[in-house]
Design a protein around this motif. Structure first.
Motif, PDB file in Angstrom:
ATOM      1  N   GLU A  16       0.686  -1.074  -0.120  1.00  0.00           N
ATOM      2  CA  GLU A  16      -0.033   0.089   0.109  1.00  0.00           C
ATOM      3  C   GLU A  16       0.936   1.194   0.001  1.00  0.00           C
ATOM      4  O   GLU A  16       0.517   2.414  -0.581  1.00  0.00           O
ATOM      5  CB  GLU A  16      -0.735   0.029   1.202  1.00  0.00           C
ATOM      6  CG  GLU A  16      -2.097  -1.126   1.375  1.00  0.00           C
ATOM      7  CD  GLU A  16      -2.715  -1.243   2.644  1.00  0.00           C
ATOM      8  OE1 GLU A  16      -3.421  -2.136   2.679  1.00  0.00           O
ATOM      9  OE2 GLU A  16      -2.289  -0.749   3.510  1.00  0.00           O
ATOM     10  N   THR A  35      -6.867   0.994 -13.065  1.00  0.00           N
ATOM     11  CA  THR A  35      -6.343   0.370 -11.917  1.00  0.00           C
ATOM     12  C   THR A  35      -5.191  -0.821 -12.227  1.00  0.00           C
ATOM     13  O   THR A  35      -4.095  -1.112 -11.744  1.00  0.00           O
ATOM     14  CB  THR A  35      -7.447  -0.186 -11.044  1.00  0.00           C
ATOM     15  OG1 THR A  35      -8.129  -0.955 -11.991  1.00  0.00           O
ATOM     16  CG2 THR A  35      -8.127   0.956 -10.451  1.00  0.00           C
ATOM     17  N   ASN A  45      -1.084  -5.517  -6.179  1.00  0.00           N
ATOM     18  CA  ASN A  45      -2.225  -6.191  -6.428  1.00  0.00           C
ATOM     19  C   ASN A  45      -3.288  -4.972  -6.760  1.00  0.00           C
ATOM     20  O   ASN A  45      -3.433  -4.209  -5.739  1.00  0.00           O
ATOM     21  CB  ASN A  45      -2.520  -7.142  -5.530  1.00  0.00           C
ATOM     22  CG  ASN A  45      -3.890  -8.109  -6.052  1.00  0.00           C
ATOM     23  OD1 ASN A  45      -4.844  -7.721  -6.391  1.00  0.00           O
ATOM     24  ND2 ASN A  45      -3.655  -9.216  -6.165  1.00  0.00           N
ATOM     25  N   THR A  47      -6.307  -4.947  -5.725  1.00  0.00           N
ATOM     26  CA  THR A  47      -7.126  -4.869  -4.210  1.00  0.00           C
ATOM     27  C   THR A  47      -6.337  -3.929  -3.266  1.00  0.00           C
ATOM     28  O   THR A  47      -6.975  -3.371  -2.546  1.00  0.00           O
ATOM     29  CB  THR A  47      -7.187  -6.303  -3.755  1.00  0.00           C
ATOM     30  OG1 THR A  47      -5.699  -6.895  -3.622  1.00  0.00           O
ATOM     31  CG2 THR A  47      -7.990  -7.357  -4.625  1.00  0.00           C
ATOM     32  N   SER A  48      -4.974  -3.676  -3.569  1.00  0.00           N
ATOM     33  CA  SER A  48      -4.164  -2.772  -2.762  1.00  0.00           C
ATOM     34  C   SER A  48      -4.837  -1.551  -2.915  1.00  0.00           C
ATOM     35  O   SER A  48      -4.765  -0.755  -2.049  1.00  0.00           O
ATOM     36  CB  SER A  48      -2.828  -3.032  -3.055  1.00  0.00           C
ATOM     37  OG  SER A  48      -2.315  -4.109  -2.649  1.00  0.00           O
ATOM     38  N   ILE A  50      -7.803  -0.544  -3.419  1.00  0.00           N
ATOM     39  CA  ILE A  50      -9.034  -0.500  -2.736  1.00  0.00           C
ATOM     40  C   ILE A  50      -8.789  -0.335  -1.381  1.00  0.00           C
ATOM     41  O   ILE A  50      -9.510   0.515  -0.817  1.00  0.00           O
ATOM     42  CB  ILE A  50      -9.935  -1.718  -3.076  1.00  0.00           C
ATOM     43  CG1 ILE A  50     -10.319  -1.814  -4.525  1.00  0.00           C
ATOM     44  CG2 ILE A  50     -11.091  -1.665  -2.393  1.00  0.00           C
ATOM     45  CD1 ILE A  50     -11.045  -3.027  -5.168  1.00  0.00           C
ATOM     46  N   ARG A  51      -7.958  -1.031  -0.652  1.00  0.00           N
ATOM     47  CA  ARG A  51      -7.505  -1.141   0.644  1.00  0.00           C
ATOM     48  C   ARG A  51      -6.904   0.309   0.851  1.00  0.00           C
ATOM     49  O   ARG A  51      -7.414   1.076   1.917  1.00  0.00           O
ATOM     50  CB  ARG A  51      -6.554  -1.900   0.982  1.00  0.00           C
ATOM     51  CG  ARG A  51      -7.092  -3.502   1.167  1.00  0.00           C
ATOM     52  CD  ARG A  51      -6.273  -4.584   1.713  1.00  0.00           C
ATOM     53  NE  ARG A  51      -4.857  -4.581   1.105  1.00  0.00           N
ATOM     54  CZ  ARG A  51      -4.559  -5.516   0.046  1.00  0.00           C
ATOM     55  NH1 ARG A  51      -5.596  -6.242  -0.171  1.00  0.00           N
ATOM     56  NH2 ARG A  51      -3.459  -5.564  -0.258  1.00  0.00           N
ATOM     57  N   GLY A  60     -14.020   3.616  -3.004  1.00  0.00           N
ATOM     58  CA  GLY A  60     -13.336   2.996  -3.641  1.00  0.00           C
ATOM     59  C   GLY A  60     -12.249   3.844  -4.318  1.00  0.00           C
ATOM     60  O   GLY A  60     -12.182   4.792  -4.245  1.00  0.00           O
ATOM     61  N   TRP A  61     -11.389   3.175  -5.208  1.00  0.00           N
ATOM     62  CA  TRP A  61     -10.109   3.617  -5.969  1.00  0.00           C
ATOM     63  C   TRP A  61     -10.667   4.928  -6.588  1.00  0.00           C
ATOM     64  O   TRP A  61      -9.940   6.050  -6.473  1.00  0.00           O
ATOM     65  CB  TRP A  61      -9.470   2.659  -6.773  1.00  0.00           C
ATOM     66  CG  TRP A  61      -8.431   3.469  -7.638  1.00  0.00           C
ATOM     67  CD1 TRP A  61      -8.348   3.504  -9.061  1.00  0.00           C
ATOM     68  CD2 TRP A  61      -7.276   4.247  -7.206  1.00  0.00           C
ATOM     69  NE1 TRP A  61      -7.399   3.985  -9.399  1.00  0.00           N
ATOM     70  CE2 TRP A  61      -6.624   4.538  -8.356  1.00  0.00           C
ATOM     71  CE3 TRP A  61      -6.647   4.328  -6.021  1.00  0.00           C
ATOM     72  CZ2 TRP A  61      -5.414   5.283  -8.331  1.00  0.00           C
ATOM     73  CZ3 TRP A  61      -5.536   5.089  -5.993  1.00  0.00           C
ATOM     74  CH2 TRP A  61      -4.965   5.602  -7.066  1.00  0.00           C
TER      75      TRP A  61
END
Length: 294
Positions: A16, A35, A45, A47-48, A50-51, A60-61
């Motif tokens: 992140e 993304t 990834n 998903t990083s 989004i985190r 969200g991103w």
């Protein structure tokens, strides 16, 4: 707090942090980047992303990216070469100071204009027109510079008053109702006295319009509508509140104008009628002369 400030204070995993570092170092590259492309470029990834967005308070991103780029463009816009905190130097002559302050004021208004959102302005107009009383909540300084707004609004028969930290501000909040529209002015957006008032105003069903800085501050979160003050000044390492004061005055003038235009002809007729009856000032210039009719 600005997003860039949140990025510096939030704890991220290694993956992140790699994304956050890229965002802070290459903001101009983000606008058209997907993304997937960003994840590949930073060897992370998707998903990083989004985190990271979730940790910074976004759904969200895409929401994070849009807000971050809007903030970055504002903070890095070509405001001017004049420092909002130290707009003139000790070696400047008097005319140089005059020119620098004029330029600073002009650019401050343009800067404030760039922060305006049409939907927010329309909502502010609706709440002001619906209110039976309008109360301004602000520090003693902000209350003083709001007095002209009060005078103009009263001239078109609007019930407007000021509740400042110099007086019984809590009582004014406590005695507000659903028919009250509060205009809360706070540059930082974290003024404890104003936050206490907002809590009481919300309990009483009053609508709240805030004039405050950009970023995710508490007063902005608790308000129904937010109009942003130009955000260029430090808290106290400055000669004066030149830009924030100019920005507040501009926004108050704008709020007066959006109320006035709702019933333009009647308001203008009323002002002229009252002036003909009560304005007995002497003049020495034909430019100021009125063609009074009986």
């Amino acid at each position: 707090m600005l997003i860039i400030e949140q990025m510096k204070s939030e704890h991220f995993s290694d993956a992140e942090q790699t994304l956050v570092d890229y965002m802070t170092e290459n903001p101009q590259s983000l606008e058209n980047m997907t993304t997937t492309a960003l994840a590949q470029l930073t060897h992370t990834n998707p998903t990083s992303l989004i985190r990271v967005a979730k940790k910074l308070g976004f759904k969200g991103w895409t929401d994070l990216k849009d807000a971050y780029l809007k903030e970055w463009h504002y903070l890095n816009s070509n405001y001017n070469s004049i420092d909002a905190n130290l707009p003139f130097e000790k070696q400047d002559n008097l005319l140089s100071i005059a020119n620098k302050l004029a330029t600073l004021e002009h650019n401050t208004i343009q800067d404030t204009l760039s922060l305006l959102d049409y939907q927010n302005l329309m909502q502010a107009q609706e709440k002001l027109l619906k209110a039976k009383e309008i109360k301004i909540f602000g520090s003693h300084t902000n209350a003083m510079i709001s007095q002209d707004f009060v005078t103009k609004m009263r001239r078109i028969n609007r019930n407007v008053s000021i509740a400042s930290t110099f007086h019984y501000i809590d009582y004014e909040a406590y005695h507000s109702t659903e028919d009250t529209c509060a205009i809360v002015i706070s540059y930082t957006g974290e003024n404890d006295v104003m936050l206490k008032c907002i809590d009481m105003l919300r309990e009483r069903g009053s609508s709240i319009i805030s004039l405050t800085s950009i970023g995710d501050n508490t007063i902005s979160k608790l308000s129904d509508v937010t109009l942003h003050i130009t955000t260029r000044e430090k808290l106290y390492s400055k000669i004066a509140n030149f830009t924030s004061n100019t920005s507040i005055i501009y926004l108050l003038n704008l709020l007066y104008a959006v109320v006035f235009i709702h019933d333009y002809d009647a308001n203008l007729e009323h002002i002229i009628e009252v002036g003909q009856i009560f304005d007995s000032r002497r003049i020495s210039s034909d430019i100021m002369r009125e063609n009074k009719t009986q």
